[in-house]
Design an enzyme around this catalytic site. Structure first.
Site, PDB file in Angstrom:
ATOM      1  N   ASN A  16       6.974   5.925 -15.761  1.00  0.00           N
ATOM      2  CA  ASN A  16       6.155   4.853 -16.360  1.00  0.00           C
ATOM      3  C   ASN A  16       4.938   4.610 -15.457  1.00  0.00           C
ATOM      4  O   ASN A  16       4.653   3.491 -15.053  1.00  0.00           O
ATOM      5  CB  ASN A  16       6.995   3.587 -16.534  1.00  0.00           C
ATOM      6  CG  ASN A  16       6.308   2.563 -17.409  1.00  0.00           C
ATOM      7  OD1 ASN A  16       5.440   2.907 -18.221  1.00  0.00           O
ATOM      8  ND2 ASN A  16       6.658   1.302 -17.242  1.00  0.00           N
ATOM      9  N   HIS A  24       1.359   4.398 -13.434  1.00  0.00           N
ATOM     10  CA  HIS A  24       0.068   3.717 -13.565  1.00  0.00           C
ATOM     11  C   HIS A  24      -0.845   4.249 -12.462  1.00  0.00           C
ATOM     12  O   HIS A  24      -0.448   5.113 -11.661  1.00  0.00           O
ATOM     13  CB  HIS A  24       0.245   2.202 -13.482  1.00  0.00           C
ATOM     14  CG  HIS A  24       1.021   1.744 -12.283  1.00  0.00           C
ATOM     15  ND1 HIS A  24       0.539   1.855 -11.002  1.00  0.00           N
ATOM     16  CD2 HIS A  24       2.259   1.210 -12.170  1.00  0.00           C
ATOM     17  CE1 HIS A  24       1.431   1.385 -10.160  1.00  0.00           C
ATOM     18  NE2 HIS A  24       2.499   0.998 -10.833  1.00  0.00           N
ATOM     19  N   GLY A  38      -1.715   3.226  -9.696  1.00  0.00           N
ATOM     20  CA  GLY A  38      -1.201   3.123  -8.325  1.00  0.00           C
ATOM     21  C   GLY A  38      -0.438   4.387  -7.930  1.00  0.00           C
ATOM     22  O   GLY A  38      -0.604   4.926  -6.833  1.00  0.00           O
ATOM     23  N   HIS A  39       0.425   4.863  -8.839  1.00  0.00           N
ATOM     24  CA  HIS A  39       1.163   6.099  -8.559  1.00  0.00           C
ATOM     25  C   HIS A  39       0.200   7.288  -8.427  1.00  0.00           C
ATOM     26  O   HIS A  39       0.356   8.144  -7.557  1.00  0.00           O
ATOM     27  CB  HIS A  39       2.136   6.419  -9.698  1.00  0.00           C
ATOM     28  CG  HIS A  39       3.210   5.409  -9.906  1.00  0.00           C
ATOM     29  ND1 HIS A  39       3.258   4.579 -11.005  1.00  0.00           N
ATOM     30  CD2 HIS A  39       4.302   5.102  -9.155  1.00  0.00           C
ATOM     31  CE1 HIS A  39       4.325   3.807 -10.932  1.00  0.00           C
ATOM     32  NE2 HIS A  39       4.973   4.094  -9.820  1.00  0.00           N
ATOM     33  N   GLN A  80      19.809   1.038  -8.036  1.00  0.00           N
ATOM     34  CA  GLN A  80      19.007  -0.057  -7.477  1.00  0.00           C
ATOM     35  C   GLN A  80      18.791  -1.198  -8.471  1.00  0.00           C
ATOM     36  O   GLN A  80      18.028  -2.116  -8.193  1.00  0.00           O
ATOM     37  CB  GLN A  80      17.675   0.460  -6.919  1.00  0.00           C
ATOM     38  CG  GLN A  80      16.672   0.929  -7.943  1.00  0.00           C
ATOM     39  CD  GLN A  80      15.498   1.659  -7.292  1.00  0.00           C
ATOM     40  OE1 GLN A  80      15.634   2.784  -6.839  1.00  0.00           O
ATOM     41  NE2 GLN A  80      14.334   1.031  -7.239  1.00  0.00           N
ATOM     42  N   LYS A 106       2.298   0.272  -0.904  1.00  0.00           N
ATOM     43  CA  LYS A 106       2.476  -0.937  -0.086  1.00  0.00           C
ATOM     44  C   LYS A 106       2.767  -2.161  -0.940  1.00  0.00           C
ATOM     45  O   LYS A 106       3.091  -3.218  -0.412  1.00  0.00           O
ATOM     46  CB  LYS A 106       1.226  -1.172   0.777  1.00  0.00           C
ATOM     47  CG  LYS A 106       1.226  -0.278   2.017  1.00  0.00           C
ATOM     48  CD  LYS A 106      -0.093  -0.243   2.730  1.00  0.00           C
ATOM     49  CE  LYS A 106      -0.313  -1.464   3.577  1.00  0.00           C
ATOM     50  NZ  LYS A 106      -1.525  -1.304   4.435  1.00  0.00           N
ATOM     51  N   LYS A 107       2.641  -2.042  -2.250  1.00  0.00           N
ATOM     52  CA  LYS A 107       3.014  -3.191  -3.088  1.00  0.00           C
ATOM     53  C   LYS A 107       4.492  -3.533  -2.858  1.00  0.00           C
ATOM     54  O   LYS A 107       4.883  -4.686  -2.833  1.00  0.00           O
ATOM     55  CB  LYS A 107       2.763  -2.938  -4.573  1.00  0.00           C
ATOM     56  CG  LYS A 107       2.962  -4.234  -5.367  1.00  0.00           C
ATOM     57  CD  LYS A 107       2.738  -4.068  -6.831  1.00  0.00           C
ATOM     58  CE  LYS A 107       3.901  -3.435  -7.511  1.00  0.00           C
ATOM     59  NZ  LYS A 107       5.076  -4.318  -7.636  1.00  0.00           N
ATOM     60  N   GLN A 148      10.213  -2.430   0.866  1.00  0.00           N
ATOM     61  CA  GLN A 148      10.798  -1.104   0.583  1.00  0.00           C
ATOM     62  C   GLN A 148      10.219  -0.053   1.527  1.00  0.00           C
ATOM     63  O   GLN A 148      10.947   0.763   2.103  1.00  0.00           O
ATOM     64  CB  GLN A 148      10.514  -0.733  -0.875  1.00  0.00           C
ATOM     65  CG  GLN A 148      10.813   0.728  -1.215  1.00  0.00           C
ATOM     66  CD  GLN A 148      10.646   1.037  -2.681  1.00  0.00           C
ATOM     67  OE1 GLN A 148      11.527   0.756  -3.457  1.00  0.00           O
ATOM     68  NE2 GLN A 148       9.516   1.618  -3.078  1.00  0.00           N
ATOM     69  N   SER A 171       1.628  -2.563 -11.588  1.00  0.00           N
ATOM     70  CA  SER A 171       3.083  -2.429 -11.534  1.00  0.00           C
ATOM     71  C   SER A 171       3.560  -1.943 -12.885  1.00  0.00           C
ATOM     72  O   SER A 171       2.991  -2.318 -13.921  1.00  0.00           O
ATOM     73  CB  SER A 171       3.702  -3.805 -11.242  1.00  0.00           C
ATOM     74  OG  SER A 171       5.068  -3.817 -11.615  1.00  0.00           O
TER      75      SER A 171
HETATM   76  O1  PAF Z   1       9.390   2.235  -5.825  1.00  0.00           O
HETATM   77  C1  PAF Z   1      10.040   2.900  -6.659  1.00  0.00           C
HETATM   78  O2  PAF Z   1       9.547   3.311  -7.710  1.00  0.00           O
HETATM   79  C2  PAF Z   1      11.507   3.185  -6.384  1.00  0.00           C
HETATM   80  O3  PAF Z   1      12.109   2.127  -5.726  1.00  0.00           O
HETATM   81  C3  PAF Z   1      11.748   4.515  -5.658  1.00  0.00           C
HETATM   82  C4  PAF Z   1      11.155   4.488  -4.244  1.00  0.00           C
HETATM   83  C5  PAF Z   1      11.152   5.662  -6.429  1.00  0.00           C
HETATM   84  C6  PAF Z   1      13.260   4.761  -5.509  1.00  0.00           C
HETATM   85  O4  PAF Z   1      13.886   4.808  -6.753  1.00  0.00           O
END
Ligand code: PAF
EC number: 6.3.2.1
Length: 274
Positions: free
Chosen positions: A28, A30, A32-33, A57, A145-146, A150, A182
């Site tokens: 999904n 955006h 940012g990725h 998670q 960094k958002k 994590q 996001s």
């Molecule tokens: O930030 C995310 O999209 C997830 O937490 C990650 C790091 C891919 C782990 O599932």
């Protein structure tokens, strides 16, 4: 760009390379990725992105079932951004039997802030990231960094296990009005997208007050929670912490302001370094 669904095929494809630069995602995608993918490109000899919605998670009441799965559109965007390999395993491939070995990050880092409000979240994140780093043979791995906490938890995990991986943080991407990009912004109605600007505006105000000096941190946090509440949000936390370990800052520590709040049924997080 190759799209690969099994660990065996991925291993074969990676045989030709020495330095995979990896961007793990849940899809999904955006901007940012895609910025992370572009940042990854010069850092390795092959750019790999993983797409896997990681059940571990998500708490039972969270959005695992409804989390958008948009593989085709994601792959088109990744290809345009210069990604070489997409690893998109099915759940049974990555977790062939229930994953009984899990990574337990230390409570002082993983049970505060996000971990306090999402118990077990970082166990799920660390477990899957450990596995994805192993599958992709990552030498460099990039995270936004958002998700500030994590990134810090993963950095510490990689360091403590001496994994041969450089962990790199990518700057938070925002829309022109300041809303942090996001995947969960997609849940917001047009009105809520406007209302959502209050989160970054609130953080910005705290950053300005801290930069001006002499501010009472507790008062700033409380006022920000009230601002959000009176605008109809349900904030989990607004917290000023030190960048190094997300504990309470001492005078002179570089700081970061972090917040998580629910707008309607959508939980948003954001942070700004001071
Ligand atoms: O930030 C995310 O999209 C997830 O937490 C990650 C790091 C891919 C782990 O599932």
């Amino acid at each position: 760009m190759q799209i690969i669904h099994t660990i065996a095929e991925l291993r074969t494809a990676l045989n030709a390379y020495r330095h995979p630069a990896v961007v793990p995602t849940m899809g999904n995608l955006h901007a940012g990725h895609l910025a992370l993918v572009r940042q990854a490109k010069p850092l390795g000899d092959v750019t790999v992105s993983t797409i896997f919605v990681n059940r571990l998670q998500f708490a039972p009441h969270e959005d695992f079932d409804t989390y958008p799965r948009t593989l085709e559109a994601d792959c088109a965007q990744l290809e345009a951004a210069g990604c070489d390999i997409v690893f998109a395993p099915k759940e049974a491939e990555l977790y062939p039997q229930p994953q009984t070995f899990k990574m337990h990050p230390p409570t002082e880092l993983a049970d505060i802030l996000e971990g306090h409000f999402r118990p077990g979240f970082f166990i799920g994140v660390c477990t899957v990231v450990m596995k994805l780093l192993a599958c992709t043979q990552a030498r460099t791995a990039l995270f936004g960094k958002k998700d500030y906490q994590q990134l810090m938890v993963i950095r510490n995990m990689v360091k403590q296990f001496a994994l041969p991986v450089d962990v790199i943080g990518g700057e938070t991407q925002r829309n022109e009005a300041g809303l942090a990009l996001s995947s969960r912004n997609g849940y917001l109605s047009p009105t809520q997208r406007e209302e959502a600007l209050l989160l970054s505006a609130t953080l910005k105000k705290i950053v300005a007050a801290l930069r001006a000096g002499g501010a009472d941190i507790n008062a700033l946090e409380t006022e920000a929670m009230l601002t959000l509440r009176s605008a109809g949000w349900m904030p989990d936390y607004v917290a000023v912490r030190r960048q190094a370990d997300l504990q309470a800052p001492q005078p002179g520590d570089p700081m970061v302001v972090l917040a998580a709040a629910r707008l309607g049924s959508t939980r948003l997080i954001d942070n700004m370094e001071v």
